[in-house]
Design a protein around this motif. Structure first.
Motif, PDB file in Angstrom:
ATOM      1  N   VAL A 134       0.839  -1.198   0.000  1.00 25.24           N
ATOM      2  CA  VAL A 134       0.000   0.000   0.000  1.00 25.24           C
ATOM      3  C   VAL A 134       0.873   1.246   0.000  1.00 25.24           C
ATOM      4  CG1 VAL A 134      -1.738   1.303   1.284  1.00 25.24           C
ATOM      5  CG2 VAL A 134      -1.892  -1.190   1.153  1.00 25.24           C
ATOM      6  N   VAL A 135       1.912   1.245   0.835  1.00 25.82           N
ATOM      7  CA  VAL A 135       2.827   2.389   0.896  1.00 25.82           C
ATOM      8  C   VAL A 135       3.514   2.597  -0.448  1.00 25.82           C
ATOM      9  CG1 VAL A 135       4.916   3.301   1.978  1.00 25.82           C
ATOM     10  CG2 VAL A 135       3.205   2.115   3.377  1.00 25.82           C
ATOM     11  N   ILE A 136       4.007   1.521  -1.043  1.00 25.66           N
ATOM     12  CA  ILE A 136       4.724   1.615  -2.314  1.00 25.66           C
ATOM     13  C   ILE A 136       3.828   2.177  -3.418  1.00 25.66           C
ATOM     14  CG2 ILE A 136       5.759   0.218  -4.157  1.00 25.66           C
ATOM     15  CD1 ILE A 136       6.802  -1.645  -1.904  1.00 25.66           C
ATOM     16  N   LEU A 137       2.570   1.780  -3.432  1.00 27.45           N
ATOM     17  CA  LEU A 137       1.669   2.201  -4.502  1.00 27.45           C
ATOM     18  C   LEU A 137       1.039   3.563  -4.246  1.00 27.45           C
ATOM     19  CD1 LEU A 137      -0.091  -1.220  -5.140  1.00 27.45           C
ATOM     20  CD2 LEU A 137       1.476  -0.057  -6.691  1.00 27.45           C
ATOM     21  N   ARG A 138       0.697   3.843  -2.997  1.00 28.31           N
ATOM     22  CA  ARG A 138      -0.100   5.039  -2.729  1.00 28.31           C
ATOM     23  C   ARG A 138       0.706   6.258  -2.314  1.00 28.31           C
ATOM     24  NH1 ARG A 138      -5.563   2.944   0.500  1.00 28.31           N
ATOM     25  NH2 ARG A 138      -6.135   1.275  -0.975  1.00 28.31           N
ATOM     26  N   LEU A 139       1.822   6.065  -1.603  1.00 25.90           N
ATOM     27  CA  LEU A 139       2.563   7.234  -1.112  1.00 25.90           C
ATOM     28  C   LEU A 139       3.056   8.130  -2.239  1.00 25.90           C
ATOM     29  CD1 LEU A 139       3.751   8.850   1.205  1.00 25.90           C
ATOM     30  CD2 LEU A 139       5.756   7.355   1.159  1.00 25.90           C
ATOM     31  N   PRO A 140       3.711   7.607  -3.301  1.00 23.74           N
ATOM     32  CA  PRO A 140       4.159   8.511  -4.366  1.00 23.74           C
ATOM     33  C   PRO A 140       3.011   9.266  -5.030  1.00 23.74           C
ATOM     34  CG  PRO A 140       5.227   6.373  -4.563  1.00 23.74           C
ATOM     35  CD  PRO A 140       4.136   6.218  -3.554  1.00 23.74           C
ATOM     36  N   ALA A 141       1.909   8.572  -5.312  1.00 25.12           N
ATOM     37  CA  ALA A 141       0.768   9.237  -5.949  1.00 25.12           C
ATOM     38  C   ALA A 141       0.196  10.321  -5.042  1.00 25.12           C
ATOM     39  CB  ALA A 141      -0.316   8.207  -6.279  1.00 25.12           C
ATOM     40  N   ARG A 142       0.147  10.028  -3.760  1.00 24.32           N
ATOM     41  CA  ARG A 142      -0.369  10.998  -2.784  1.00 24.32           C
ATOM     42  C   ARG A 142       0.544  12.230  -2.720  1.00 24.32           C
ATOM     43  NH1 ARG A 142      -5.396  10.937   0.028  1.00 24.32           N
ATOM     44  NH2 ARG A 142      -5.173  12.287   1.841  1.00 24.32           N
ATOM     45  N   LEU A 143       1.852  11.999  -2.699  1.00 25.83           N
ATOM     46  CA  LEU A 143       2.797  13.109  -2.628  1.00 25.83           C
ATOM     47  C   LEU A 143       2.732  13.978  -3.875  1.00 25.83           C
ATOM     48  CD1 LEU A 143       5.918  11.315  -1.102  1.00 25.83           C
ATOM     49  CD2 LEU A 143       4.415  12.951   0.037  1.00 25.83           C
ATOM     50  N   MET A 144       2.685  13.339  -5.048  1.00 28.80           N
ATOM     51  CA  MET A 144       2.660  14.107  -6.294  1.00 28.80           C
ATOM     52  C   MET A 144       1.382  14.926  -6.423  1.00 28.80           C
ATOM     53  SD  MET A 144       4.570  11.707  -9.146  1.00 28.80           S
ATOM     54  CE  MET A 144       4.119  10.083  -8.544  1.00 28.80           C
ATOM     55  N   ALA A 145       0.266  14.368  -5.969  1.00 31.64           N
ATOM     56  CA  ALA A 145      -0.988  15.117  -6.004  1.00 31.64           C
ATOM     57  C   ALA A 145      -0.931  16.308  -5.047  1.00 31.64           C
ATOM     58  CB  ALA A 145      -2.152  14.198  -5.651  1.00 31.64           C
ATOM     59  N   GLN A 146      -0.318  16.109  -3.881  1.00 30.85           N
ATOM     60  CA  GLN A 146      -0.206  17.203  -2.918  1.00 30.85           C
ATOM     61  C   GLN A 146       0.725  18.291  -3.430  1.00 30.85           C
ATOM     62  OE1 GLN A 146      -1.975  17.469   0.174  1.00 30.85           O
ATOM     63  NE2 GLN A 146      -1.246  19.547  -0.278  1.00 30.85           N
ATOM     64  N   TRP A 147       1.824  17.887  -4.094  1.00 28.87           N
ATOM     65  CA  TRP A 147       2.727  18.888  -4.673  1.00 28.87           C
ATOM     66  C   TRP A 147       2.009  19.709  -5.735  1.00 28.87           C
ATOM     67  CZ3 TRP A 147       6.820  14.565  -5.646  1.00 28.87           C
ATOM     68  CH2 TRP A 147       7.434  14.229  -4.428  1.00 28.87           C
ATOM     69  N   ARG A 148       1.172  19.057  -6.505  1.00 24.26           N
ATOM     70  CA  ARG A 148       0.425  19.754  -7.546  1.00 24.26           C
ATOM     71  C   ARG A 148      -0.512  20.787  -6.930  1.00 24.26           C
ATOM     72  NH1 ARG A 148      -0.643  18.997 -12.869  1.00 24.26           N
ATOM     73  NH2 ARG A 148      -2.662  19.719 -13.651  1.00 24.26           N
ATOM     74  N   LEU A 149      -1.210  20.400  -5.865  1.00 23.99           N
ATOM     75  CA  LEU A 149      -2.103  21.329  -5.176  1.00 23.99           C
ATOM     76  C   LEU A 149      -1.329  22.488  -4.559  1.00 23.99           C
ATOM     77  CD1 LEU A 149      -4.625  18.902  -3.400  1.00 23.99           C
ATOM     78  CD2 LEU A 149      -5.026  20.323  -5.426  1.00 23.99           C
ATOM     79  N   ASP A 150      -0.160  22.175  -3.995  1.00 26.97           N
ATOM     80  CA  ASP A 150       0.664  23.232  -3.404  1.00 26.97           C
ATOM     81  C   ASP A 150       1.143  24.210  -4.473  1.00 26.97           C
ATOM     82  OD1 ASP A 150       0.350  22.044  -0.956  1.00 26.97           O
ATOM     83  OD2 ASP A 150       2.286  21.031  -0.968  1.00 26.97           O
ATOM     84  N   ALA A 151       1.474  23.684  -5.666  1.00 31.06           N
ATOM     85  CA  ALA A 151       1.920  24.550  -6.761  1.00 31.06           C
ATOM     86  C   ALA A 151       0.807  25.486  -7.203  1.00 31.06           C
ATOM     87  CB  ALA A 151       2.399  23.697  -7.933  1.00 31.06           C
ATOM     88  N   PHE A 152      -0.397  24.969  -7.319  1.00 34.90           N
ATOM     89  CA  PHE A 152      -1.538  25.817  -7.679  1.00 34.90           C
ATOM     90  C   PHE A 152      -1.756  26.891  -6.619  1.00 34.90           C
ATOM     91  CE2 PHE A 152      -2.895  22.367 -10.602  1.00 34.90           C
ATOM     92  CZ  PHE A 152      -3.193  23.141 -11.710  1.00 34.90           C
ATOM     93  N   ASP A 153      -1.598  26.492  -5.345  1.00 36.27           N
ATOM     94  CA  ASP A 153      -1.796  27.459  -4.257  1.00 36.27           C
ATOM     95  C   ASP A 153      -0.734  28.547  -4.297  1.00 36.27           C
ATOM     96  OD1 ASP A 153      -3.138  28.229  -1.710  1.00 36.27           O
ATOM     97  OD2 ASP A 153      -1.156  27.788  -0.873  1.00 36.27           O
TER      98      ASP A 153
END
Length: 285
Positions: A26-45
Motif C-alpha cells: 500500500v505504501v509503495i503504490l499510494r505514497l508517491p501518488a499521494r505526494l505528487m498530487a499534494q505537490w500539484r495542489l501546493d503549486a496551484f496554491d
C-alpha cells in the motif's frame, strides 16, 4: 518475552513480515501518488490558481484495499498476504484483471527478511529495530523501482532513527553514526557532481545520497565501501540480466536505490560473515 523456542520466534517474525508486507505494498503504490498530487495542489496554491482537481488519491491508512482496475473493494479473504494472490490465481475475483506480481513478491520478501532478522539477532529490542530498518528499506526500494524517487518522508526518518539508536548505543556509537551519515551523503554527492561536470548528465538522484547516509547512520562509515561495492555488483548483475532479456532498454535510466537498499540490508545481516569469508579466501589472519 514469551517463553518460546528460537524457531517459533523466527516463524512469528515471518508471519508478521507477511502481514507488514501487505501494508508495504500500500505504501509503495499510494505514497508517491499521494505526494505528487499534494505537490500539484501546493503549486496551484503558490501560483494563486484554482486547482484542476481538489481530490487526492487514496490515503495509506483510511481507504480500504480495492482492485485498481474495477475499483471493487476486496474481501478479507482476498487480502490474506501471499495466499490471497495464490488462491485467486493472480486475477481479480470480480473483473478477472491480472493482479501485479508485485503484491506477493513484496509480501514474501518482507516475510523472509523479517524471519532472517530474528534468526540473526534473536527475540529482543535489537531485532525490533532491525525489523523497522528492513521494512523501511523494502518500501524505499519498491517506490524507487516503480517511480525512480526516494521520498524524504521515508529516508529522513530512517536516517534520524539510526542516529538516535546510536545514543543507546544499539548498533554503532554516536561518533561512527554521525561520520557514517556524513560520509555516506557526501560520497555519492561528490560522485554525482563529478559525473555531471564530466558528462552534463545526472547519474543519480539526491534520494540515493540520503539513503546511503541513513545506512551510514545505522552501521557506521566502515560499512559504506562494502555497501557501495555490493550495490554496484547487484546492479550490474540484475541490470545486465534485464537488458539481456530485453526487459529494460540500454538508454532507459535504472534506479540505483533498490540496489543500495539490498546491499545495505545484506551487510546489516551478514556483514561479519562476508568479511570472514573474504579473509579466508585471501588468506588474511
Amino acid at each position: 518475552m514469551l517463553a518460546l523456542p528460537p524457531w517459533a520466534w523466527i516463524v512469528v517474525a515471518g508471519v508478521l513480515g507477511l502481514l507488514v508486507g501487505s501494508f508495504l505494498n500500500v505504501v509503495i503504490l499510494r505514497l508517491p501518488a499521494r505526494l505528487m498530487a499534494q505537490w500539484r495542489l501546493d503549486a496551484f496554491d503558490t501560483l494563486e490558481m484554482e486547482p484542476d482537481s481538489t481530490s487526492l488519491p487514496p490515503g495509506i491508512v483510511k481507504e480500504a484495499s480495492h482492485c485498481p482496475h474495477c475499483k471493487h473493494p476486496l474481501a478479507a479473504r482476498d487480502n490474506i498476504p501471499l495466499f490471497g494472490w495464490l488462491l485467486l490465481g493472480g486475477r481479480c475475483r470480480y473483473c478477472k484483471a491480472p493482479i501485479s506480481i508485485q503484491y506477493p513478491l513484496v509480501e514474501l520478501l518482507s516475510g523472509l527478511a523479517s524471519a532472517a532478522i530474528v534468526w540473526k539477532f534473536g527475540p529482543n529490542l535489537v531485532a525490533v529495530a532491525g525489523l523497522v530498518f528492513t521494512w523501511m528499506l523494502i518500501a524505499l526500494a519498491g517506490i524507487d523501482f516503480r517511480t525512480q524517487y526516494l521520498p524524504d518522508q521515508l529516508t529522513f526518518p530512517l536516517l534520524w532513527l539510526g542516529l538516535l539508536l546510536s545514543l543507546l548505543p544499539m548498533f554503532v556509537l554516536p561518533s561512527p553514526a554521525i561520520l557514517g551519515a556524513a560520509i555516506g551523503y557526501l560520497s555519492l554527492w561528490s560522485v554525482y557532481w563529478l559525473f555531471k561536470l564530466l558528462t552534463g548528465k545526472e547519474g543519480m538522484g539526491y534520494g540515493d545520497f540520503k539513503l546511503l547516509a541513513a545506512l551510514g547512520a545505522w552501521m557506521g562509515p566502515t560499512a559504506l565501501l562494502p555497501v557501495i561495492l555490493l550495490s554496484s555488483f547487484i546492479g550490474a548483475v540484475i541490470g545486465g540480466a534485464m537488458i539481456a532479456l530485453r526487459k529494460h532498454g540500454r538508454d532507459i535510466p535504472m534506479p540505483f536505490g533498490p540496489f543500495i537498499a539490498a546491499a545495505g540490508w545484506v551487510w546489516f545481516v551478514a556483514g561479519d560473515w562476508l568479511l570472514q569469508q573474504y579473509s579466508q579466501l585471501m588468506g588474511l589472519p
